[in-house]
Motif scaffolding. Structure first.
Motif, PDB file in Angstrom:
ATOM      1  N   ALA A 169      28.103  29.042  18.891  1.00 31.66           N
ATOM      2  CA  ALA A 169      27.398  29.278  20.143  1.00 31.66           C
ATOM      3  C   ALA A 169      26.849  30.697  20.232  1.00 31.66           C
ATOM      4  CB  ALA A 169      28.322  28.989  21.323  1.00 31.66           C
ATOM      5  N   TRP A 170      27.657  31.686  19.873  1.00 28.69           N
ATOM      6  CA  TRP A 170      27.241  33.089  19.941  1.00 28.69           C
ATOM      7  C   TRP A 170      27.596  33.773  18.626  1.00 28.69           C
ATOM      8  CZ3 TRP A 170      25.117  35.762  24.271  1.00 28.69           C
ATOM      9  CH2 TRP A 170      25.000  34.992  25.437  1.00 28.69           C
ATOM     10  N   VAL A 171      26.793  34.754  18.251  1.00 30.61           N
ATOM     11  CA  VAL A 171      27.051  35.508  17.033  1.00 30.61           C
ATOM     12  C   VAL A 171      26.680  36.962  17.283  1.00 30.61           C
ATOM     13  CG1 VAL A 171      24.761  35.080  16.063  1.00 30.61           C
ATOM     14  CG2 VAL A 171      26.674  35.600  14.533  1.00 30.61           C
ATOM     15  N   ALA A 172      27.412  37.881  16.665  1.00 28.27           N
ATOM     16  CA  ALA A 172      27.111  39.311  16.727  1.00 28.27           C
ATOM     17  C   ALA A 172      26.435  39.723  15.426  1.00 28.27           C
ATOM     18  CB  ALA A 172      28.388  40.122  16.938  1.00 28.27           C
ATOM     19  N   VAL A 173      25.247  40.299  15.533  1.00 27.30           N
ATOM     20  CA  VAL A 173      24.493  40.761  14.368  1.00 27.30           C
ATOM     21  C   VAL A 173      24.657  42.279  14.295  1.00 27.30           C
ATOM     22  CG1 VAL A 173      22.261  40.823  13.221  1.00 27.30           C
ATOM     23  CG2 VAL A 173      22.861  38.867  14.684  1.00 27.30           C
ATOM     24  N   ILE A 174      25.271  42.753  13.222  1.00 27.59           N
ATOM     25  CA  ILE A 174      25.639  44.165  13.096  1.00 27.59           C
ATOM     26  C   ILE A 174      24.733  44.835  12.071  1.00 27.59           C
ATOM     27  CG2 ILE A 174      27.538  45.756  12.619  1.00 27.59           C
ATOM     28  CD1 ILE A 174      29.326  43.135  13.057  1.00 27.59           C
ATOM     29  N   THR A 175      24.075  45.931  12.470  1.00 29.06           N
ATOM     30  CA  THR A 175      23.176  46.669  11.595  1.00 29.06           C
ATOM     31  C   THR A 175      23.359  48.171  11.812  1.00 29.06           C
ATOM     32  OG1 THR A 175      21.387  46.619  13.232  1.00 29.06           O
ATOM     33  CG2 THR A 175      21.445  44.823  11.612  1.00 29.06           C
ATOM     34  N   ALA A 176      22.763  48.960  10.911  1.00 32.17           N
ATOM     35  CA  ALA A 176      22.701  50.412  11.078  1.00 32.17           C
ATOM     36  C   ALA A 176      21.352  50.750  11.704  1.00 32.17           C
ATOM     37  CB  ALA A 176      22.871  51.113   9.734  1.00 32.17           C
ATOM     38  N   ASP A 177      21.365  51.444  12.825  1.00 33.83           N
ATOM     39  CA  ASP A 177      20.159  51.745  13.598  1.00 33.83           C
ATOM     40  C   ASP A 177      19.840  53.240  13.456  1.00 33.83           C
ATOM     41  OD1 ASP A 177      18.244  52.283  15.553  1.00 33.83           O
ATOM     42  OD2 ASP A 177      19.083  50.833  16.950  1.00 33.83           O
ATOM     43  N   ARG A 178      18.754  53.542  12.709  1.00 34.84           N
ATOM     44  CA  ARG A 178      18.399  54.944  12.488  1.00 34.84           C
ATOM     45  C   ARG A 178      17.984  55.632  13.792  1.00 34.84           C
ATOM     46  NH1 ARG A 178      17.337  58.658   8.681  1.00 34.84           N
ATOM     47  NH2 ARG A 178      17.790  57.232   6.961  1.00 34.84           N
ATOM     48  N   GLY A 179      17.289  54.913  14.670  1.00 32.15           N
ATOM     49  CA  GLY A 179      16.890  55.507  15.935  1.00 32.15           C
ATOM     50  C   GLY A 179      18.089  55.943  16.756  1.00 32.15           C
TER      51      GLY A 179
ATOM     52  N   ARG B  62      26.982  39.317  10.116  1.00 30.40           N
ATOM     53  CA  ARG B  62      27.012  38.408  11.255  1.00 30.40           C
ATOM     54  C   ARG B  62      28.446  37.944  11.476  1.00 30.40           C
ATOM     55  NH1 ARG B  62      22.059  35.895  12.884  1.00 30.40           N
ATOM     56  NH2 ARG B  62      20.295  36.945  11.869  1.00 30.40           N
ATOM     57  N   VAL B  63      28.930  38.129  12.688  1.00 28.30           N
ATOM     58  CA  VAL B  63      30.302  37.746  13.040  1.00 28.30           C
ATOM     59  C   VAL B  63      30.241  36.733  14.182  1.00 28.30           C
ATOM     60  CG1 VAL B  63      32.535  38.530  13.891  1.00 28.30           C
ATOM     61  CG2 VAL B  63      31.208  39.984  12.328  1.00 28.30           C
ATOM     62  N   PRO B  64      30.698  35.485  13.982  1.00 30.17           N
ATOM     63  CA  PRO B  64      30.720  34.508  15.082  1.00 30.17           C
ATOM     64  C   PRO B  64      31.663  34.972  16.188  1.00 30.17           C
ATOM     65  CG  PRO B  64      31.016  33.430  12.951  1.00 30.17           C
ATOM     66  CD  PRO B  64      31.161  34.905  12.710  1.00 30.17           C
TER      67      PRO B  64
ATOM     68  N   PHE C 144      43.551  45.387  14.039  1.00 34.52           N
ATOM     69  CA  PHE C 144      42.589  44.799  13.117  1.00 34.52           C
ATOM     70  C   PHE C 144      41.507  44.092  13.936  1.00 34.52           C
ATOM     71  CE2 PHE C 144      46.762  44.969  11.140  1.00 34.52           C
ATOM     72  CZ  PHE C 144      46.497  45.666   9.967  1.00 34.52           C
ATOM     73  N   PRO C 145      40.508  44.839  14.376  1.00 30.62           N
ATOM     74  CA  PRO C 145      39.465  44.254  15.232  1.00 30.62           C
ATOM     75  C   PRO C 145      38.630  43.216  14.496  1.00 30.62           C
ATOM     76  CG  PRO C 145      38.852  46.462  14.536  1.00 30.62           C
ATOM     77  CD  PRO C 145      40.257  46.260  14.095  1.00 30.62           C
ATOM     78  N   GLU C 146      38.136  42.241  15.278  1.00 29.92           N
ATOM     79  CA  GLU C 146      37.313  41.179  14.675  1.00 29.92           C
ATOM     80  C   GLU C 146      35.981  41.740  14.159  1.00 29.92           C
ATOM     81  OE1 GLU C 146      40.506  39.584  16.732  1.00 29.92           O
ATOM     82  OE2 GLU C 146      38.973  40.876  17.631  1.00 29.92           O
ATOM     83  N   ILE C 147      35.403  42.712  14.864  1.00 32.24           N
ATOM     84  CA  ILE C 147      34.226  43.432  14.369  1.00 32.24           C
ATOM     85  C   ILE C 147      34.725  44.786  13.900  1.00 32.24           C
ATOM     86  CG2 ILE C 147      31.971  44.399  14.956  1.00 32.24           C
ATOM     87  CD1 ILE C 147      31.586  42.206  16.971  1.00 32.24           C
ATOM     88  N   ASP C 148      35.004  44.872  12.593  1.00 31.67           N
ATOM     89  CA  ASP C 148      35.628  46.053  12.012  1.00 31.67           C
ATOM     90  C   ASP C 148      34.545  46.965  11.444  1.00 31.67           C
ATOM     91  OD1 ASP C 148      37.243  47.917  10.870  1.00 31.67           O
ATOM     92  OD2 ASP C 148      38.091  46.586   9.337  1.00 31.67           O
ATOM     93  N   LEU C 149      34.424  48.172  11.987  1.00 33.94           N
ATOM     94  CA  LEU C 149      33.395  49.118  11.561  1.00 33.94           C
ATOM     95  C   LEU C 149      33.978  50.235  10.696  1.00 33.94           C
ATOM     96  CD1 LEU C 149      31.475  49.276  14.951  1.00 33.94           C
ATOM     97  CD2 LEU C 149      30.955  47.882  12.943  1.00 33.94           C
TER      98      LEU C 149
ATOM     99  N   ALA D  84      28.051  56.400  15.540  1.00 38.69           N
ATOM    100  CA  ALA D  84      26.937  57.252  15.139  1.00 38.69           C
ATOM    101  C   ALA D  84      25.670  56.465  14.855  1.00 38.69           C
ATOM    102  CB  ALA D  84      27.334  58.064  13.905  1.00 38.69           C
ATOM    103  N   TRP D  85      25.799  55.228  14.398  1.00 38.26           N
ATOM    104  CA  TRP D  85      24.597  54.468  14.027  1.00 38.26           C
ATOM    105  C   TRP D  85      24.694  52.962  14.252  1.00 38.26           C
ATOM    106  CZ3 TRP D  85      27.312  56.864   9.783  1.00 38.26           C
ATOM    107  CH2 TRP D  85      28.143  55.987   9.075  1.00 38.26           C
ATOM    108  N   THR D  86      25.813  52.444  14.677  1.00 33.79           N
ATOM    109  CA  THR D  86      26.017  50.995  14.707  1.00 33.79           C
ATOM    110  C   THR D  86      25.305  50.331  15.884  1.00 33.79           C
ATOM    111  OG1 THR D  86      28.161  51.206  13.623  1.00 33.79           O
ATOM    112  CG2 THR D  86      27.730  49.152  14.804  1.00 33.79           C
ATOM    113  N   SER D  87      24.556  49.270  15.568  1.00 36.75           N
ATOM    114  CA  SER D  87      23.911  48.427  16.565  1.00 36.75           C
ATOM    115  C   SER D  87      24.468  47.020  16.436  1.00 36.75           C
ATOM    116  CB  SER D  87      22.385  48.420  16.352  1.00 36.75           C
ATOM    117  OG  SER D  87      21.777  47.457  17.198  1.00 36.75           O
ATOM    118  N   ILE D  88      24.888  46.433  17.568  1.00 33.49           N
ATOM    119  CA  ILE D  88      25.423  45.067  17.590  1.00 33.49           C
ATOM    120  C   ILE D  88      24.564  44.266  18.575  1.00 33.49           C
ATOM    121  CG2 ILE D  88      27.438  43.627  18.044  1.00 33.49           C
ATOM    122  CD1 ILE D  88      29.166  46.120  17.564  1.00 33.49           C
ATOM    123  N   THR D  89      23.838  43.293  18.058  1.00 30.27           N
ATOM    124  CA  THR D  89      22.997  42.428  18.889  1.00 30.27           C
ATOM    125  C   THR D  89      23.689  41.078  19.048  1.00 30.27           C
ATOM    126  OG1 THR D  89      21.004  43.507  18.037  1.00 30.27           O
ATOM    127  CG2 THR D  89      20.715  41.406  19.187  1.00 30.27           C
ATOM    128  N   VAL D  90      23.902  40.648  20.289  1.00 30.28           N
ATOM    129  CA  VAL D  90      24.546  39.357  20.519  1.00 30.28           C
ATOM    130  C   VAL D  90      23.471  38.290  20.654  1.00 30.28           C
ATOM    131  CG1 VAL D  90      26.656  40.264  21.531  1.00 30.28           C
ATOM    132  CG2 VAL D  90      24.690  39.868  23.003  1.00 30.28           C
TER     133      VAL D  90
END
Length: 224
Positions: free
Chosen positions: A94-104, A130-132, A150-155, A215-221
């Motif tokens: 149903a939902w997913v987190a898209v994790i990227t490095a955002d230079r801006g 991508r993390v469901p 131990f977080p589900e979205i581990d950075l 510092a740079w992490t972007s997470i789009t749901v």
């Protein structure tokens, strides 16, 4: 001591204490019919449990504790199960987190200065992940063996985002299938669509919302 057709020893000489079967050879009462119900003596004739439908194997239902002789549950199993609250249900797709490095976001963070700004470099390679979003909550942070966190979205990487707290933010599932964001008190704060998030305030999320941490992490749901 009487013995029922199934071989059980029974102190009751009319109905078996174990399976409730009518003991063979027991004379019928002269007065009104006995209050205990007659029970078939063979296992293949036994009725299923009227409460949960489980096959009968003895006097008490092995699933819910129903008493086939006296009627009603006698082991308290049904009440303990029904009192357990159900956790919010969400579909894995149903939902997913898209994790990227955002230079801006990185450049804006470094421009704000700070004691470690000059030592933090933008990662040359940071593949999209991508993390469901499943379960009652999804934690965002960096794993810590000493804290058993131990977080589900581990950075923690690689590459590791040093600006992320061990428990930075949490996504909470709602009963209607949506999600909410809360920052429990991260050191460097959280941004939602470019705006700072107050600590310990629940914020509903919409499809396409962007969460910035560290510092740079972007997470789009994303929904669907």
């Amino acid at each position: 001591m009487a013995i029922c057709p199934a071989g059980h020893d029974s102190a009751d000489e009319e109905y078996c204490d174990i399976c409730g079967a009518l003991l063979t050879g027991t004379p019928a009462p002269a007065g009104p019919a006995a209050s205990a119900p007659a029970v078939p003596s063979t296992a293949d004739q036994l009725d299923d449990c009227p409460d949960c439908g489980a096959p009968r194997g003895g006097r008490f239902c092995e699933s819910c504790g129903y008493d086939f002789v006296l009627g009603g549950g006698s082991r308290g199993t049904r009440s303990s199960i029904s009192s357990t609250p159900a956790a919010p249900s969400t579909l894995a797709s149903a939902w997913v987190a898209v994790i990227t490095a955002d230079r801006g976001h990185y450049e804006a963070t470094i421009a704000q200065g700070g004691p470690d700004a000059t030592r933090v470099a933008f990662p040359p390679y940071c593949p999209e992940r991508r993390v469901p979003l499943v379960g009652p909550e999804v934690r965002i942070g960096r794993r810590s063996q000493s804290r058993a966190l131990f977080p589900e979205i581990d950075l923690a990487g690689p590459p590791e985002d040093p600006g992320v707290s061990h428990l930075h933010a949490v996504l909470l599932a709602q009963n209607d299938g949506t999600w909410q964001l809360v920052d429990p008190g991260s050191a460097n704060g959280t941004l939602l669509n470019g705006k700072p998030v107050e600590h310990n305030v629940l914020i509903p999320l919409d499809d396409g919302n962007r969460i910035h941490v560290g510092a740079w992490t972007s997470i789009t749901v994303r929904k669907g």
